[in-house]
Design an enzyme around this catalytic site. Structure first.
Site, mmCIF file in Angstrom:
data_model
loop_
_atom_site.group_PDB
_atom_site.id
_atom_site.type_symbol
_atom_site.label_atom_id
_atom_site.label_comp_id
_atom_site.label_asym_id
_atom_site.label_seq_id
_atom_site.Cartn_x
_atom_site.Cartn_y
_atom_site.Cartn_z
ATOM 1 N N ASP A 8 0.947 -0.840 0.098
ATOM 2 C CA ASP A 8 0.109 -0.176 0.080
ATOM 3 C C ASP A 8 0.802 1.164 -0.018
ATOM 4 O OD1 ASP A 8 -2.058 1.687 0.380
ATOM 5 O OD2 ASP A 8 -1.901 1.989 2.871
ATOM 6 N N GLU A 67 -1.862 -1.933 -4.714
ATOM 7 C CA GLU A 67 -2.305 -0.951 -4.947
ATOM 8 C C GLU A 67 -1.703 0.663 -6.051
ATOM 9 O OE1 GLU A 67 -5.324 1.567 -2.509
ATOM 10 O OE2 GLU A 67 -3.939 1.330 -1.649
ATOM 11 N N ASP A 139 -2.876 1.040 7.447
ATOM 12 C CA ASP A 139 -1.683 1.005 6.095
ATOM 13 C C ASP A 139 -1.716 -0.938 5.766
ATOM 14 O OD1 ASP A 139 -1.146 3.745 5.436
ATOM 15 O OD2 ASP A 139 -0.736 4.151 7.438
#
Length: 171
Positions: A8, A67, A139
């Site tokens: 991420d 992502e 996160d």
């Protein structure tokens, strides 16, 4: 079983999650965050690159999932996020790891069942899917969700390929 490193990306905090999966069952290996405390963007990108490369060296993932950039209101933030993604992708590719990329909506859909899930829902489902004793930090949970999304998506793609006779594809 396949080892998947989920990322991420963020220019200040980059979450990571490592799972082992056969497409039906996923097992938690590790997760955490890379904190880049420098105010100097090139230094933050170096830290991300070196940290992700170290994670690849340590966990030897078969694949890495990351992502994609989500552009909301601030183009400057989107550019910095894109650079952080680039640093993480280069770290994986430099070690020969295949990369899969997923939109935030696709990740939420794969993990929670709706592309409009909030952070708390993602954290809760990651906890349930990986049988964790507690809810992971945001996160790290997002990075684990990216890895889970890749696992689910890869399993579906293999099933489609088997049904159509298409050769297996690398993401």
């Amino acid at each position: 079983m396949t080892i998947i490193l989920g990322i991420d990306p963020g220019s200040r905090i980059t979450g990571y999650g490592v799972i082992e999966s056969d497409g039906n069952r996923s097992v938690y290996i590790a997760s955490g965050c890379v904190h880049t405390k420098s105010d100097f963007l090139p230094e933050r990108l170096r830290i991300i690159f070196e940290s992700v490369r170290q994670l690849v060296d340590e966990h030897q993932p078969h694949t890495m999932a990351i992502e994609q950039v989500f552009v909301s209101h601030n183009p400057d933030s989107a550019l910095k996020l894109g650079q952080a993604r680039g640093a993480a992708i280069c770290a994986g590719v430099s070690r020969g790891v295949a990369i899969g990329e997923y939109s935030p909506r696709t990740i939420k859909q794969a993990v929670v069942g709706t592309g409009r899930a909030d952070k708390a829902q993602v954290q809760q489902m990651v906890k349930v899917l990986l049988n964790l004793s507690g809810i992971p930090p945001s996160d790290a949970a997002d990075a684990l969700a990216v890895a889970l999304c890749h696992s689910h998506t890869s399993k579906i793609q293999q099933h489609i390929d088997a049904q159509t006779g298409a050769p297996e594809c690398l993401t």
